[in-house]
Scaffold this active site. Sequence first.
Site, PDB file in Angstrom:
ATOM      1  N   LYS A   1      41.752  10.404 103.076  1.00  0.00           N
ATOM      2  CA  LYS A   1      41.531  11.673 102.371  1.00  0.00           C
ATOM      3  C   LYS A   1      41.370  12.864 103.328  1.00  0.00           C
ATOM      4  O   LYS A   1      41.175  12.686 104.533  1.00  0.00           O
ATOM      5  CB  LYS A   1      40.290  11.534 101.489  1.00  0.00           C
ATOM      6  CG  LYS A   1      40.453  10.498 100.383  1.00  0.00           C
ATOM      7  CD  LYS A   1      39.181  10.395  99.549  1.00  0.00           C
ATOM      8  CE  LYS A   1      39.303   9.378  98.445  1.00  0.00           C
ATOM      9  NZ  LYS A   1      38.068   9.312  97.628  1.00  0.00           N
TER      10      LYS A   1
ATOM     11  N   ASN B   1      34.484  10.833 100.813  1.00  0.00           N
ATOM     12  CA  ASN B   1      34.209   9.482 101.314  1.00  0.00           C
ATOM     13  C   ASN B   1      35.373   8.857 102.084  1.00  0.00           C
ATOM     14  O   ASN B   1      35.459   7.646 102.207  1.00  0.00           O
ATOM     15  CB  ASN B   1      33.717   8.577 100.190  1.00  0.00           C
ATOM     16  CG  ASN B   1      34.736   8.378  99.095  1.00  0.00           C
ATOM     17  OD1 ASN B   1      35.891   8.789  99.214  1.00  0.00           O
ATOM     18  ND2 ASN B   1      34.317   7.740  98.017  1.00  0.00           N
TER      19      ASN B   1
ATOM     20  N   ARG C   1      38.957  -3.362 100.005  1.00  0.00           N
ATOM     21  CA  ARG C   1      37.769  -2.815  99.349  1.00  0.00           C
ATOM     22  C   ARG C   1      36.510  -3.159 100.153  1.00  0.00           C
ATOM     23  O   ARG C   1      35.593  -2.341 100.250  1.00  0.00           O
ATOM     24  CB  ARG C   1      37.691  -3.268  97.901  1.00  0.00           C
ATOM     25  CG  ARG C   1      38.863  -2.648  97.083  1.00  0.00           C
ATOM     26  CD  ARG C   1      38.740  -2.837  95.611  1.00  0.00           C
ATOM     27  NE  ARG C   1      37.663  -2.054  95.034  1.00  0.00           N
ATOM     28  CZ  ARG C   1      37.683  -0.739  94.829  1.00  0.00           C
ATOM     29  NH1 ARG C   1      38.737  -0.028  95.183  1.00  0.00           N
ATOM     30  NH2 ARG C   1      36.658  -0.126  94.266  1.00  0.00           N
TER      31      ARG C   1
ATOM     32  N   HIS D   1      40.572   6.051  99.853  1.00  0.00           N
ATOM     33  CA  HIS D   1      40.756   5.474  98.518  1.00  0.00           C
ATOM     34  C   HIS D   1      41.465   4.147  98.705  1.00  0.00           C
ATOM     35  O   HIS D   1      42.333   4.017  99.569  1.00  0.00           O
ATOM     36  CB  HIS D   1      41.627   6.382  97.642  1.00  0.00           C
ATOM     37  CG  HIS D   1      42.200   5.667  96.454  1.00  0.00           C
ATOM     38  ND1 HIS D   1      41.522   5.573  95.262  1.00  0.00           N
ATOM     39  CD2 HIS D   1      43.359   4.966  96.288  1.00  0.00           C
ATOM     40  CE1 HIS D   1      42.254   4.847  94.412  1.00  0.00           C
ATOM     41  NE2 HIS D   1      43.371   4.481  95.013  1.00  0.00           N
TER      42      HIS D   1
ATOM     43  N   PHE E   1      33.781  15.561  87.033  1.00  0.00           N
ATOM     44  CA  PHE E   1      34.136  15.806  88.436  1.00  0.00           C
ATOM     45  C   PHE E   1      35.640  15.901  88.671  1.00  0.00           C
ATOM     46  O   PHE E   1      36.075  16.119  89.805  1.00  0.00           O
ATOM     47  CB  PHE E   1      33.542  14.714  89.342  1.00  0.00           C
ATOM     48  CG  PHE E   1      34.019  13.316  89.025  1.00  0.00           C
ATOM     49  CD1 PHE E   1      35.242  12.854  89.486  1.00  0.00           C
ATOM     50  CD2 PHE E   1      33.235  12.469  88.247  1.00  0.00           C
ATOM     51  CE1 PHE E   1      35.680  11.563  89.192  1.00  0.00           C
ATOM     52  CE2 PHE E   1      33.660  11.176  87.954  1.00  0.00           C
ATOM     53  CZ  PHE E   1      34.889  10.727  88.430  1.00  0.00           C
TER      54      PHE E   1
ATOM     55  N   THR F   1      31.398   3.157  97.543  1.00  0.00           N
ATOM     56  CA  THR F   1      31.844   4.535  97.303  1.00  0.00           C
ATOM     57  C   THR F   1      30.875   5.540  97.916  1.00  0.00           C
ATOM     58  O   THR F   1      31.289   6.523  98.520  1.00  0.00           O
ATOM     59  CB  THR F   1      31.989   4.786  95.790  1.00  0.00           C
ATOM     60  OG1 THR F   1      32.926   3.839  95.268  1.00  0.00           O
ATOM     61  CG2 THR F   1      32.479   6.184  95.499  1.00  0.00           C
TER      62      THR F   1
ATOM     63  N   ARG G   1      33.665   3.772 105.241  1.00  0.00           N
ATOM     64  CA  ARG G   1      32.831   4.835 104.668  1.00  0.00           C
ATOM     65  C   ARG G   1      31.504   4.994 105.413  1.00  0.00           C
ATOM     66  O   ARG G   1      31.007   6.112 105.545  1.00  0.00           O
ATOM     67  CB  ARG G   1      32.634   4.594 103.184  1.00  0.00           C
ATOM     68  CG  ARG G   1      33.931   4.860 102.416  1.00  0.00           C
ATOM     69  CD  ARG G   1      33.798   4.577 100.957  1.00  0.00           C
ATOM     70  NE  ARG G   1      34.992   4.995 100.227  1.00  0.00           N
ATOM     71  CZ  ARG G   1      35.422   4.399  99.135  1.00  0.00           C
ATOM     72  NH1 ARG G   1      34.761   3.364  98.625  1.00  0.00           N
ATOM     73  NH2 ARG G   1      36.503   4.834  98.519  1.00  0.00           N
TER      74      ARG G   1
END
Length: 140
Positions: free
Chosen positions: A11, A114, A87, A117, A59, A93, A104
């Site tokens: 991100k 964070n 994951r 994805h 959001f 998250t 993260r």
Amino acid sequence: MAVQRTFSIIKPDATERNLTGAINAVIEKAGLRIVGQRRIQMTRAQAERFYSVHSARPFFGELVDFMISGPVVVQVLEAEDAITKYREVMGATNPADAADGTIRKLFAKSIGENSVHGSDSAENAALEIAQFFSEADLTN
């Protein structure tokens, strides 16, 4: 377990800090192969389509604005049980809840920023990959 593919986005909060290489190192150390990768500037339409599952959530607007605020790196990762493996490598998250050594925990700024994805199911992985890659874009 058969080899599986999953989708990843690095991100804007991570790309602006030049963390793509560091994140890729964590991904590869975990045994995931990067079989497709490109740096893009996501359009508003792409972000809205990608996160459409959240369109009714309060959001949603902030999420879309964040995802178009700078470049992202879209990736296809491959390994046995790739979805679960990635994951686990991403971590919770909320980075405050993420395990030590996860992406993260290492790199995220906040629950909203964070850093990464990852697909949550095989069905979503296939849909997400198809939004950004064709089979010809991927290596074996």
